[in-house]
Design an enzyme around this catalytic site. Sequence first.
Site, PDB file in Angstrom:
ATOM      1  N   HIS A 119       4.127 -20.568  25.035  1.00 34.31           N
ATOM      2  CA  HIS A 119       5.361 -19.791  24.827  1.00 34.31           C
ATOM      3  C   HIS A 119       6.409 -20.666  24.140  1.00 34.31           C
ATOM      4  N   ASP A 174      15.210 -18.709  -8.582  1.00 32.96           N
ATOM      5  CA  ASP A 174      14.198 -18.790  -7.540  1.00 32.96           C
ATOM      6  C   ASP A 174      14.392 -20.134  -6.861  1.00 32.96           C
ATOM      7  N   TRP A 176       5.861 -27.759  26.295  1.00 34.76           N
ATOM      8  CA  TRP A 176       6.053 -27.895  24.845  1.00 34.76           C
ATOM      9  C   TRP A 176       6.535 -29.300  24.500  1.00 34.76           C
ATOM     10  N   SER A 203       4.149 -28.548   6.446  1.00 35.07           N
ATOM     11  CA  SER A 203       4.815 -27.345   5.979  1.00 35.07           C
ATOM     12  C   SER A 203       6.331 -27.481   6.055  1.00 35.07           C
ATOM     13  N   SER A 204       6.825 -27.949   7.195  1.00 38.98           N
ATOM     14  CA  SER A 204       8.281 -28.040   7.347  1.00 38.98           C
ATOM     15  C   SER A 204       8.881 -29.039   6.377  1.00 38.98           C
ATOM     16  N   HIS A 238      15.650 -33.646  19.852  1.00 36.99           N
ATOM     17  CA  HIS A 238      17.025 -33.187  19.881  1.00 36.99           C
ATOM     18  C   HIS A 238      17.493 -32.663  18.531  1.00 36.99           C
ATOM     19  N   GLU A 273      15.760 -31.372  16.475  1.00 41.32           N
ATOM     20  CA  GLU A 273      15.043 -30.108  16.363  1.00 41.32           C
ATOM     21  C   GLU A 273      15.842 -28.933  16.933  1.00 41.32           C
ATOM     22  N   TYR A 327      18.966 -28.621  17.007  1.00 37.49           N
ATOM     23  CA  TYR A 327      20.037 -28.259  16.070  1.00 37.49           C
ATOM     24  C   TYR A 327      19.480 -27.632  14.815  1.00 37.49           C
ATOM     25  N   SER A 334      29.087 -17.261  10.431  1.00 37.13           N
ATOM     26  CA  SER A 334      30.323 -17.421   9.661  1.00 37.13           C
ATOM     27  C   SER A 334      30.469 -16.319   8.622  1.00 37.13           C
ATOM     28  N   HIS A 349      19.530 -37.774  26.350  1.00 32.75           N
ATOM     29  CA  HIS A 349      20.100 -36.927  27.404  1.00 32.75           C
ATOM     30  C   HIS A 349      19.038 -36.022  28.033  1.00 32.75           C
ATOM     31  N   HIS A 350      17.864 -35.978  27.401  1.00 33.95           N
ATOM     32  CA  HIS A 350      16.765 -35.261  28.040  1.00 33.95           C
ATOM     33  C   HIS A 350      16.037 -36.155  29.040  1.00 33.95           C
ATOM     34  N   THR A 367      31.357 -28.793  17.646  1.00 30.90           N
ATOM     35  CA  THR A 367      30.902 -27.431  17.932  1.00 30.90           C
ATOM     36  C   THR A 367      32.080 -26.568  18.327  1.00 30.90           C
ATOM     37  N   LYS A 407      33.897 -25.253  15.419  1.00 30.87           N
ATOM     38  CA  LYS A 407      33.278 -24.071  14.818  1.00 30.87           C
ATOM     39  C   LYS A 407      33.651 -22.811  15.597  1.00 30.87           C
ATOM     40  N   ARG A 445      11.621 -25.962  37.179  1.00 34.93           N
ATOM     41  CA  ARG A 445      10.981 -25.181  36.117  1.00 34.93           C
ATOM     42  C   ARG A 445       9.482 -25.479  36.084  1.00 34.93           C
TER      43      ARG A 445
HETATM   44  C1  HEA Z   1      12.761 -20.609  20.978  1.00 36.17           C
HETATM   45  C2  HEA Z   1      12.970 -19.551  21.474  1.00 36.17           C
HETATM   46  C3  HEA Z   1      12.603 -18.927  22.771  1.00 36.17           C
HETATM   47  C4  HEA Z   1      12.694 -17.582  22.973  1.00 36.17           C
HETATM   48  C5  HEA Z   1      13.110 -16.517  21.954  1.00 36.17           C
HETATM   49  C6  HEA Z   1      12.304 -17.357  24.325  1.00 36.17           C
HETATM   50  C7  HEA Z   1      12.274 -16.088  24.909  1.00 36.17           C
HETATM   51  C8  HEA Z   1      12.003 -15.843  26.251  1.00 36.17           C
HETATM   52  N1  HEA Z   1      11.663 -16.765  27.205  1.00 36.17           N
HETATM   53 FE1  HEA Z   1      11.385 -18.754  26.870  1.00 36.17          FE
HETATM   54  N2  HEA Z   1      11.152 -20.733  26.566  1.00 36.17           N
HETATM   55  C9  HEA Z   1      11.384 -21.418  25.393  1.00 36.17           C
HETATM   56  C10 HEA Z   1      11.882 -20.873  24.222  1.00 36.17           C
HETATM   57  C11 HEA Z   1      12.132 -19.524  24.018  1.00 36.17           C
HETATM   58  N3  HEA Z   1      11.974 -18.541  24.944  1.00 36.17           N
HETATM   59  C12 HEA Z   1      11.057 -22.798  25.557  1.00 36.17           C
HETATM   60  C13 HEA Z   1      11.177 -23.887  24.501  1.00 36.17           C
HETATM   61  C14 HEA Z   1      10.609 -22.954  26.868  1.00 36.17           C
HETATM   62  C15 HEA Z   1      10.164 -24.233  27.572  1.00 36.17           C
HETATM   63  C16 HEA Z   1       8.679 -24.302  27.614  1.00 36.17           C
HETATM   64  C17 HEA Z   1       8.241 -25.432  28.478  1.00 36.17           C
HETATM   65  O1  HEA Z   1       8.703 -25.550  29.619  1.00 36.17           O
HETATM   66  O2  HEA Z   1       7.439 -26.231  27.998  1.00 36.17           O
HETATM   67  C18 HEA Z   1      10.696 -21.636  27.483  1.00 36.17           C
HETATM   68  C19 HEA Z   1      10.371 -21.377  28.814  1.00 36.17           C
HETATM   69  C20 HEA Z   1      10.552 -20.161  29.436  1.00 36.17           C
HETATM   70  C21 HEA Z   1      10.453 -19.952  30.832  1.00 36.17           C
HETATM   71  C22 HEA Z   1      10.203 -21.018  31.882  1.00 36.17           C
HETATM   72  C23 HEA Z   1       8.756 -21.147  32.133  1.00 36.17           C
HETATM   73  C24 HEA Z   1       8.502 -22.235  33.112  1.00 36.17           C
HETATM   74  O3  HEA Z   1       9.327 -23.130  33.275  1.00 36.17           O
HETATM   75  O4  HEA Z   1       7.430 -22.156  33.722  1.00 36.17           O
HETATM   76  C25 HEA Z   1      10.674 -18.609  31.069  1.00 36.17           C
HETATM   77  C26 HEA Z   1      10.671 -17.988  32.392  1.00 36.17           C
HETATM   78  O5  HEA Z   1      11.154 -16.970  32.592  1.00 36.17           O
HETATM   79  C27 HEA Z   1      10.931 -18.016  29.796  1.00 36.17           C
HETATM   80  C28 HEA Z   1      11.192 -16.665  29.594  1.00 36.17           C
HETATM   81  C29 HEA Z   1      11.522 -16.108  28.368  1.00 36.17           C
HETATM   82  C30 HEA Z   1      11.760 -14.695  28.178  1.00 36.17           C
HETATM   83  C31 HEA Z   1      11.686 -13.656  29.237  1.00 36.17           C
HETATM   84  C32 HEA Z   1      12.049 -14.552  26.843  1.00 36.17           C
HETATM   85  C33 HEA Z   1      12.373 -13.251  26.177  1.00 36.17           C
HETATM   86  O6  HEA Z   1      13.530 -13.405  25.388  1.00 36.17           O
HETATM   87  C34 HEA Z   1      11.227 -12.817  25.350  1.00 36.17           C
HETATM   88  C35 HEA Z   1      11.361 -11.382  25.040  1.00 36.17           C
HETATM   89  C36 HEA Z   1      10.206 -10.839  24.285  1.00 36.17           C
HETATM   90  C37 HEA Z   1      10.235 -10.549  23.008  1.00 36.17           C
HETATM   91  C38 HEA Z   1      11.471 -10.724  22.234  1.00 36.17           C
HETATM   92  C39 HEA Z   1       9.051 -10.080  22.271  1.00 36.17           C
HETATM   93  C40 HEA Z   1       9.025  -8.619  22.148  1.00 36.17           C
HETATM   94  C41 HEA Z   1       7.848  -8.090  22.835  1.00 36.17           C
HETATM   95  C42 HEA Z   1       7.525  -6.828  22.789  1.00 36.17           C
HETATM   96  C43 HEA Z   1       8.319  -5.850  22.047  1.00 36.17           C
HETATM   97  C44 HEA Z   1       6.354  -6.404  23.552  1.00 36.17           C
HETATM   98  C45 HEA Z   1       5.567  -5.421  22.847  1.00 36.17           C
HETATM   99  C46 HEA Z   1       4.204  -5.922  22.780  1.00 36.17           C
HETATM  100  C47 HEA Z   1       3.182  -5.387  23.427  1.00 36.17           C
HETATM  101  C48 HEA Z   1       3.345  -4.218  24.315  1.00 36.17           C
HETATM  102  C49 HEA Z   1       1.826  -5.979  23.244  1.00 36.17           C
HETATM  103  N4  HEA Z   1      10.849 -18.962  28.823  1.00 36.17           N
HETATM  104  C1  HEA Z   2      19.598 -24.162  19.834  1.00 36.76           C
HETATM  105  C2  HEA Z   2      19.307 -25.047  20.670  1.00 36.76           C
HETATM  106  C3  HEA Z   2      20.229 -25.900  21.494  1.00 36.76           C
HETATM  107  C4  HEA Z   2      21.568 -26.187  21.329  1.00 36.76           C
HETATM  108  C5  HEA Z   2      22.507 -25.745  20.248  1.00 36.76           C
HETATM  109  C6  HEA Z   2      21.910 -27.064  22.414  1.00 36.76           C
HETATM  110  C7  HEA Z   2      23.189 -27.583  22.598  1.00 36.76           C
HETATM  111  C8  HEA Z   2      23.500 -28.536  23.535  1.00 36.76           C
HETATM  112  N1  HEA Z   2      22.676 -29.003  24.531  1.00 36.76           N
HETATM  113 FE1  HEA Z   2      20.766 -28.405  24.881  1.00 36.76          FE
HETATM  114  N2  HEA Z   2      18.804 -28.011  25.069  1.00 36.76           N
HETATM  115  C9  HEA Z   2      18.052 -27.188  24.283  1.00 36.76           C
HETATM  116  C10 HEA Z   2      18.495 -26.500  23.172  1.00 36.76           C
HETATM  117  C11 HEA Z   2      19.786 -26.575  22.677  1.00 36.76           C
HETATM  118  N3  HEA Z   2      20.823 -27.272  23.221  1.00 36.76           N
HETATM  119  C12 HEA Z   2      16.696 -27.117  24.750  1.00 36.76           C
HETATM  120  C13 HEA Z   2      15.569 -26.307  24.131  1.00 36.76           C
HETATM  121  C14 HEA Z   2      16.639 -27.916  25.879  1.00 36.76           C
HETATM  122  C15 HEA Z   2      15.476 -28.148  26.828  1.00 36.76           C
HETATM  123  C16 HEA Z   2      14.325 -28.876  26.276  1.00 36.76           C
HETATM  124  C17 HEA Z   2      13.244 -28.965  27.312  1.00 36.76           C
HETATM  125  O1  HEA Z   2      13.371 -29.823  28.201  1.00 36.76           O
HETATM  126  O2  HEA Z   2      12.302 -28.154  27.276  1.00 36.76           O
HETATM  127  C18 HEA Z   2      17.979 -28.483  26.048  1.00 36.76           C
HETATM  128  C19 HEA Z   2      18.312 -29.364  27.051  1.00 36.76           C
HETATM  129  C20 HEA Z   2      19.528 -30.032  27.118  1.00 36.76           C
HETATM  130  C21 HEA Z   2      19.771 -31.150  27.970  1.00 36.76           C
HETATM  131  C22 HEA Z   2      18.760 -31.806  28.907  1.00 36.76           C
HETATM  132  C23 HEA Z   2      18.806 -31.173  30.235  1.00 36.76           C
HETATM  133  C24 HEA Z   2      17.754 -31.673  31.125  1.00 36.76           C
HETATM  134  O3  HEA Z   2      16.567 -31.549  30.796  1.00 36.76           O
HETATM  135  O4  HEA Z   2      18.124 -32.199  32.172  1.00 36.76           O
HETATM  136  C25 HEA Z   2      21.075 -31.532  27.763  1.00 36.76           C
HETATM  137  C26 HEA Z   2      21.748 -32.660  28.458  1.00 36.76           C
HETATM  138  O5  HEA Z   2      22.665 -33.190  28.014  1.00 36.76           O
HETATM  139  C27 HEA Z   2      21.613 -30.642  26.758  1.00 36.76           C
HETATM  140  C28 HEA Z   2      22.911 -30.702  26.264  1.00 36.76           C
HETATM  141  C29 HEA Z   2      23.380 -29.938  25.212  1.00 36.76           C
HETATM  142  C30 HEA Z   2      24.731 -30.067  24.676  1.00 36.76           C
HETATM  143  C31 HEA Z   2      25.808 -30.962  25.164  1.00 36.76           C
HETATM  144  C32 HEA Z   2      24.783 -29.189  23.623  1.00 36.76           C
HETATM  145  C33 HEA Z   2      25.973 -29.000  22.715  1.00 36.76           C
HETATM  146  O6  HEA Z   2      25.593 -28.983  21.373  1.00 36.76           O
HETATM  147  C34 HEA Z   2      26.732 -27.748  23.046  1.00 36.76           C
HETATM  148  C35 HEA Z   2      28.071 -27.737  22.386  1.00 36.76           C
HETATM  149  C36 HEA Z   2      28.808 -26.444  22.570  1.00 36.76           C
HETATM  150  C37 HEA Z   2      29.850 -26.231  23.392  1.00 36.76           C
HETATM  151  C38 HEA Z   2      30.351 -27.276  24.309  1.00 36.76           C
HETATM  152  C39 HEA Z   2      30.496 -24.892  23.475  1.00 36.76           C
HETATM  153  C40 HEA Z   2      31.565 -24.608  22.481  1.00 36.76           C
HETATM  154  C41 HEA Z   2      32.687 -25.579  22.495  1.00 36.76           C
HETATM  155  C42 HEA Z   2      33.957 -25.290  22.797  1.00 36.76           C
HETATM  156  C43 HEA Z   2      34.416 -23.917  23.112  1.00 36.76           C
HETATM  157  C44 HEA Z   2      34.932 -26.388  22.678  1.00 36.76           C
HETATM  158  C45 HEA Z   2      35.616 -26.826  23.899  1.00 36.76           C
HETATM  159  C46 HEA Z   2      34.667 -27.416  24.855  1.00 36.76           C
HETATM  160  C47 HEA Z   2      34.862 -28.512  25.558  1.00 36.76           C
HETATM  161  C48 HEA Z   2      35.913 -29.501  25.310  1.00 36.76           C
HETATM  162  C49 HEA Z   2      33.984 -28.778  26.715  1.00 36.76           C
HETATM  163  N4  HEA Z   2      20.649 -29.745  26.383  1.00 36.76           N
HETATM  164 CU   LIG Z   3      19.059 -32.281  23.333  1.00 37.83          CU
END
Ligand code: HEA
Ligand code: HEA
Ligand SMILES: [Cu+2]
Lengths: 294, 536, 372
Positions: free
Chosen positions: B84, B113, B149, B177-178, B261, B263, B265, B276, B310-311, B336, B339, B458
């Site tokens: 997933h 293009d 993942w 590809s990327s 990380h 990634e 962004y 925007s 931070h992860h 951020t 923005k 989790r």
């Molecule tokens: C990048 C984007 C992304 C998106 C879009 C989602 C979408 C969703 N995620 Fe996901 N999720 C991750 C990224 C994402 N996730 C990642 C990175 C992890 C961590 C993995 C890890 O721990 O290693 C994670 C882990 C994660 C967990 C934790 C699992 C665990 O720790 O064991 C859960 C649990 O609820 C969850 C739930 C969902 C749900 C309910 C959605 C919903 O938003 C999805 C909704 C579904 C759709 C949008 C598709 C539409 C489907 C249909 C229309 C069905 C029709 C089809 C048929 C009938 C065949 N996700």
């Molecule tokens: C699109 C993807 C995305 C984005 C944009 C971010 C944005 C940020 N993430 Fe997140 N992050 C993930 C995707 C993302 N993250 C994923 C996938 C994981 C889990 C990976 C895994 O373990 O599977 C993760 C996990 C993760 C962790 C690790 C947690 C853990 O495993 O224990 C941390 C810890 O610092 C973190 C921090 C942040 C911070 C500080 C930002 C900042 O960029 C956010 C900045 C934004 C704001 C703060 C809000 C707007 C700001 C204001 C309104 C201004 C005023 C605010 C203040 C002065 C406070 N993220």
């Molecule tokens: Cu990060």
Amino acid sequence: MNTPRYYVPARSHWPILGAFAVFLTLFSMASIIHESTHSQVSMFSIAMAVVAGFLMLYMLFGWFSEVVNEGLRGLNSDQLKRSFRISMGWFIFSEVMFFAGFFGALFYARTFSVPWIGGEGVKGISGMLWEGFTAHWPLVKTPDMTQFQGPMGLIDAWSLPFINTVLLIVSSFTLTFAHHSLRHENKAKTLFWLRSTLFLGAAFLCVQVAEYGHAIHELNLTVSSGIYGSTFYMLTGFHGAHVTLGAIMIFVMYRRVDNGHFTPDDHFGFEAAAWYWHFVDVVWLMLFTFVYVL
Amino acid sequence: MSQTGVLEGADAPTDEEHHHGPDKGILRWVYTTNHKDIGTMYLLLALGSLLIGGVMAFVIRAELFQPGLQLVDPNFFNQMTTMHGLIMVFGAIMPAFVGLANWLIPMMIGAPDMALPRINNWSFWLLPFAFSMLLSTLFMEGGAPNFGWTFYAPLSTTYAPPSVTFFIFAVHIMGISSVMGAVNVIVTIFNMRAPGMTFMKMPLFVWTWLITAFLLIAVMPVLAGVVTMMLMDIHFGASFFNAAGGGDPVLFQHVFWFFGHPEVYIMILPAFGIISHIISTFSRKPLFGYTSMVFATSSIAILSFIVWAHHMFTVGMPLAGELFFMYSTMLIAVPTGVKVFNWVTTMFRGSMTFETPMLFAIAFVVLFTIGGLSGLMLAIAPADFQYHDTYFVVAHFHYVLVPGALFSILAAVYYWLPKWCGRMYNESLGKWHFWLSFIGVNLTFFPMHFVGLAGMPRRIPDYALQFADFNAVVSVGAFLFGASQLIFIYNVWRTTIGKKGIKATDLVWEKPEGLEWTALPSPVPYHTFQTPPKVD
Amino acid sequence: MKRVGFSAVSALLLLITSQSALAEWGLNMTEGVTRVSHEVHDLHMTIFYICVAIAVVVFGVMLYSIIYHRKSRGAKAENFHESTVVEIIWTVIPLVILVGMCIPATATLIDMYDNTDSEIDIQVTGYQWKWRYTYLNEGVDFFSNLSTPSEQLDNTQDKNINYLLEVDKPLVLPVDTKVRFLFTSKDVIHSWWVPELAVKKDTIPGFINESWTKIDKPGIYRGQCTELCGKGHGYMPIVVKAVSKQEYKTWVTAQAVAQAAAKEIKDMSFDELMIQGEKVYNTNCAACHKKDGTGIPPMFPALKDSSIAMGDISNHIKIVLKGKQGTAMSAFAEQLSVSDIASVVTYERNAWGNNKGDYATPMSVKKIKDNK
Ligand code: HEA
Ligand code: HEA
Ligand SMILES: [Cu+2]
Ligand code: CUA
């Protein structure tokens, strides 16, 4: 002059073939590696690999010939030529980052993990799990000698590796001379310097093979002799692969110079190969410093 | 690498065939070098992946609906979680953004293009192969990757199922590809802008993609490097991630997150660009603080290289490292924030209407900010000791990824679809889609904060009884959210293939800015610009 | 249009208020039972409220615009789009807020990293999928396994209140005593987390991570492994039993006696071996080889009809004692007593239709063990 008009790209069958060739190559490699650990390598995987290899060659040859031919027919606008230069630059940057990952691993092992396991530094308490191990670099006696037999000795930086350093540095110069000659429309000299470069590159690879032979057979330094061996072969191995690729590129350029493809101010293919060669050279200097000398 | 570009007048060669319309049949798509065709293929691939990844999420949520093991065994559950995450990240969000880049960047900068059309098609076609390889592991002996993942060693090396080798090579193909895709984007932006389109006149989507492409080129090779090290450890006896040979499992995490990380962004910067545009159009006001947007995006990208650990707050880093990564991570909130404030100020004193793209954009701002704020909480190292690897983290990243990245993609499709195909989508279906998604997404991901804080880890297939109620709510929300995406699919289908819906005007919206609206008809012709447009 | 906007507003308000309201209902982070856990909780609440405040301001302005600056109300768009002054203001204010957050965070972190002056040192070792606690100075050493019966996992029995959070042998700690933990692992990375102590540390194979705690209140505190560690990741809970110093002393003495007794080798009958064997098997082996011995090939081989279980008994004993390097099969020599190993081997050779008929004795196991 009328107003500039945009050109329209033609369709091409190379990309799909390229994608399939890459897929088949990697898939067959994965199968072979997978089978070699889990069962026996099957004829099917080998056959797949052979087909993939031919497909890959066919695709690369065909695609590049087409690009070269377009260039020769004058189809490439100045803008497209600029595109080629920019892309080559960024492509090399991506290669730099690829090596950066491996260098990072090397630095991490040297400055953090090995000292910690040896009982030094902030996390030196980990040493209590590895009685009898003391940190040293290059790592000869591994923490668990039964699992990872360390090497019996190390390669002297000032022997073969030094020769290799000289070879590569000189080759960078000969390549630059070739470039100058090309700019001055001296075909004979260009070819001469390119031959020299190729010769130096080949010599480098031979020395590298000799060094590997020495390392494996006499020093017992292999990928599996602990983190030193792992980083050593990862870095020098991928570097060697890049030298090979660079040499192939230079060989192609040799043929193209011979066939009169380049003009004094239009020879990007040549320059791209040269950039690549210099990049490979710089990586070697880093390698020489951090893997062999320090 | 085909011949695209400005040809200077008369001496232009004329012997190449000019296609003024697409070829017929499947080969059109296979051989194409047209940025719109390739963009469409990327978007379809992303939709397919979203469905597959979504079905996997359904499996996860169905198992977690109640305590106890009902549907799947724990090992398969782990495979679902892993796949997933991988499919959503690499198969849905990233290709969707690349698809949008393909469609929009040439139109926005006045180019005919992409700069390297053949490489462009190659980058795309690598992906279906990569994902077939990845998905095929599900049917292999021992099952698919089950190590998350983030595939931490040694669970992904010594203790991995045999299929890990195929996983590694699939990642290599995606990486190629990327990188090629990103090189293409950079070259297009550097070199293909119409005369007069200076950098500081570029639309923000182009800017954010330029920076995203830079991030991609910088970190995808590092991912390739780390999976290669895994391969060496698994099959060739190397000891990168094994202390017995002097390596360290934590080394894996450092290298992975150096990629990982940036990634995340990569998955949000293009979204910032999209939002925007949309907010400005529907507020009928120029975007507030264009220049600061550009600088903020750049700062986010640069900072993203020095926050990776931070992860890893709980892996036992030395105190100095812990503090450094805490401070640098918190710093990202500043650009951020700039923005977010700019968007809000753009709406302020505007003349707003609320068509579907705008609804998604507003929801984006709100829900992304919630996700960002929880990210900030995670950045506080001592507090992260309590949050780490709980559902609080899952809540955080779904808030930034689903109502963040995914909503921005949905918004973009609604916003530009009339331009692409010349017809308006159905507005009331769009509104239904929005509201059901909005409710569904919050029902799904908001309660995750609570169970996370209350202590649910989790990646577990079963949980203690006190988490039961909220998990049931989450699962219901997930089904609602997933099902509402069917409305979207239908809406797009009826507009494009079904050819229903009124014809769109060239401007489509009331007063949108940008060449794609002002210099091109709707639908856009197969070949975008035959001559460079005027830029003022 | 208006209605749509208003429902967005109310949904938003609901979101914001519900979080803080629910926080009081016990769905928030625990305050815990140590000074550090209180600090962490306070820190969490502080940053949470700051975040809520920021959200209220930002969403407030947005909401105001959505309500008053909508076209349907006749709002005319202005044209301003730049102001260096406000840009600077909203760069500096967040910066100041962040610095304000950093100060308590840094202090707490430094406190958490201060491992000096501990009174008790305990090595915590993660195994797939159990914990081992070694009291480094007291000579107490034992494993702690999940004790929830598998019938509850399969939903064939009602789940009890501590479902999945109960173990056979808890970690016993005295209150008001600084305990230092040394975390490590024998196989993959695990993570030891007890929310009430605010201790969460990964156990890295080959390395040691340190942490400490000082519990204020006697009681039972439960936690779980929080790093994905394979199939049984959801099934390796942690139970800490905090007792008075006096009680702790008695417990240590009793443990020492019990452990010495366990080392003594008694003769056991075939039936005794089978009964004990089944117990040992179900707690230690069934996670991989399945309760019915069928395993999960190819990752985890079946023991039913396996060539080892049906072959030479000394090979069978050896593999259980020494495990198999580089696979999930770990060496059980130090995890289980010789009588446990004898009984589990006997059980494996005679259960699930493996009617081999022979059996191992504690003595024969000891012989092989001492021979190395
Ligand atoms: C990048 C984007 C992304 C998106 C879009 C989602 C979408 C969703 N995620 Fe996901 N999720 C991750 C990224 C994402 N996730 C990642 C990175 C992890 C961590 C993995 C890890 O721990 O290693 C994670 C882990 C994660 C967990 C934790 C699992 C665990 O720790 O064991 C859960 C649990 O609820 C969850 C739930 C969902 C749900 C309910 C959605 C919903 O938003 C999805 C909704 C579904 C759709 C949008 C598709 C539409 C489907 C249909 C229309 C069905 C029709 C089809 C048929 C009938 C065949 N996700
Ligand atoms: C699109 C993807 C995305 C984005 C944009 C971010 C944005 C940020 N993430 Fe997140 N992050 C993930 C995707 C993302 N993250 C994923 C996938 C994981 C889990 C990976 C895994 O373990 O599977 C993760 C996990 C993760 C962790 C690790 C947690 C853990 O495993 O224990 C941390 C810890 O610092 C973190 C921090 C942040 C911070 C500080 C930002 C900042 O960029 C956010 C900045 C934004 C704001 C703060 C809000 C707007 C700001 C204001 C309104 C201004 C005023 C605010 C203040 C002065 C406070 N993220
Ligand atoms: Cu990060
Ligand atoms: Cu041990 Cu998770």
